[in-house]
Design an enzyme around this catalytic site. Sequence first.
Site, PDB file in Angstrom:
ATOM      1  N   HIS A 203       0.874  -1.399  -0.031  1.00  0.00           N
ATOM      2  CA  HIS A 203       0.072  -0.125   0.071  1.00  0.00           C
ATOM      3  C   HIS A 203       0.886   1.281   0.031  1.00  0.00           C
ATOM      4  O   HIS A 203       2.072   1.213   0.381  1.00  0.00           O
ATOM      5  CB  HIS A 203      -0.801   0.025   1.256  1.00  0.00           C
ATOM      6  CG  HIS A 203      -1.827  -1.095   1.267  1.00  0.00           C
ATOM      7  ND1 HIS A 203      -3.032  -1.041   1.978  1.00  0.00           N
ATOM      8  CD2 HIS A 203      -1.773  -2.204   0.562  1.00  0.00           C
ATOM      9  CE1 HIS A 203      -3.741  -2.094   1.887  1.00  0.00           C
ATOM     10  NE2 HIS A 203      -3.260  -2.811   0.913  1.00  0.00           N
TER      11      HIS A 203
ATOM     12  N   GLU B 260       1.063   3.758   1.943  1.00  0.00           N
ATOM     13  CA  GLU B 260       1.725   4.121   3.081  1.00  0.00           C
ATOM     14  C   GLU B 260       2.742   3.294   3.459  1.00  0.00           C
ATOM     15  O   GLU B 260       3.863   3.718   4.074  1.00  0.00           O
ATOM     16  CB  GLU B 260       0.634   4.357   4.185  1.00  0.00           C
ATOM     17  CG  GLU B 260      -0.554   5.179   4.310  1.00  0.00           C
ATOM     18  CD  GLU B 260      -1.730   4.819   3.305  1.00  0.00           C
ATOM     19  OE1 GLU B 260      -2.662   5.376   3.366  1.00  0.00           O
ATOM     20  OE2 GLU B 260      -1.399   3.649   2.652  1.00  0.00           O
TER      21      GLU B 260
ATOM     22  N   CYS C 178      -5.836   2.136   5.821  1.00  0.00           N
ATOM     23  CA  CYS C 178      -6.612   1.022   6.332  1.00  0.00           C
ATOM     24  C   CYS C 178      -5.909   0.555   7.611  1.00  0.00           C
ATOM     25  O   CYS C 178      -4.837   1.194   8.283  1.00  0.00           O
ATOM     26  CB  CYS C 178      -6.405  -0.079   5.136  1.00  0.00           C
ATOM     27  SG  CYS C 178      -4.696  -0.696   5.154  1.00  0.00           S
TER      28      CYS C 178
ATOM     29  N   CYS D  98      -2.399  -0.315   7.523  1.00  0.00           N
ATOM     30  CA  CYS D  98      -1.065   0.855   7.368  1.00  0.00           C
ATOM     31  C   CYS D  98      -1.249   1.904   8.606  1.00  0.00           C
ATOM     32  O   CYS D  98      -0.151   2.410   8.785  1.00  0.00           O
ATOM     33  CB  CYS D  98      -1.801   2.018   6.179  1.00  0.00           C
ATOM     34  SG  CYS D  98      -1.192   0.822   4.580  1.00  0.00           S
TER      35      CYS D  98
END
Length: 163
Positions: free
Chosen positions: A60, A62, A90, A93
């Site tokens: 992801h 991040e 999420c 993250c």
Amino acid sequence: MANGTIGLSHAHFMGEAVRLSRENMQAGRGGPFGAVVVRDGVVIGEGWNQVTTTNDPTAHAEIVAIRRACEAIGGFSLQGATIYSSCEPCPMCLAAVYWARLDGLYYANTRDQAAGIGFDDEFLYREVAKPIDQRSIPTIHLPTSEAEKVFDEWSKKPDKIPY
């Protein structure tokens, strides 16, 4: 900020996160997410969603930005730094933000907006809050004496680097 305004530097760095999300989405390199890690007014790590291009479900924006920032500084603590994300993180993250010891988190789009375009993390938020025996993936405690010994060795290890 308390009054709801965003300072110029915050707007600038959020703009960088959004730019990364757009550029890489349009180039077919992943979903519409971007992030930058900033320390002392300098971007030390940037990332965009790379799940489908790397076949890595943890890639992801991040996470990628945090990994790159840690590599750039040669350490695992990003204390003194802030992350700007094009979307509310999420659960994975968000946990990474805490593990990295970032001082702040700014995000643009909300998790509800992400759900509206097919990125719904609500299931994960609910799963994490459930007792272990009620989660949808069977999660079984299987203790071993060897595993306990490793923890005991760690607790006595004189040259360990605590984190």
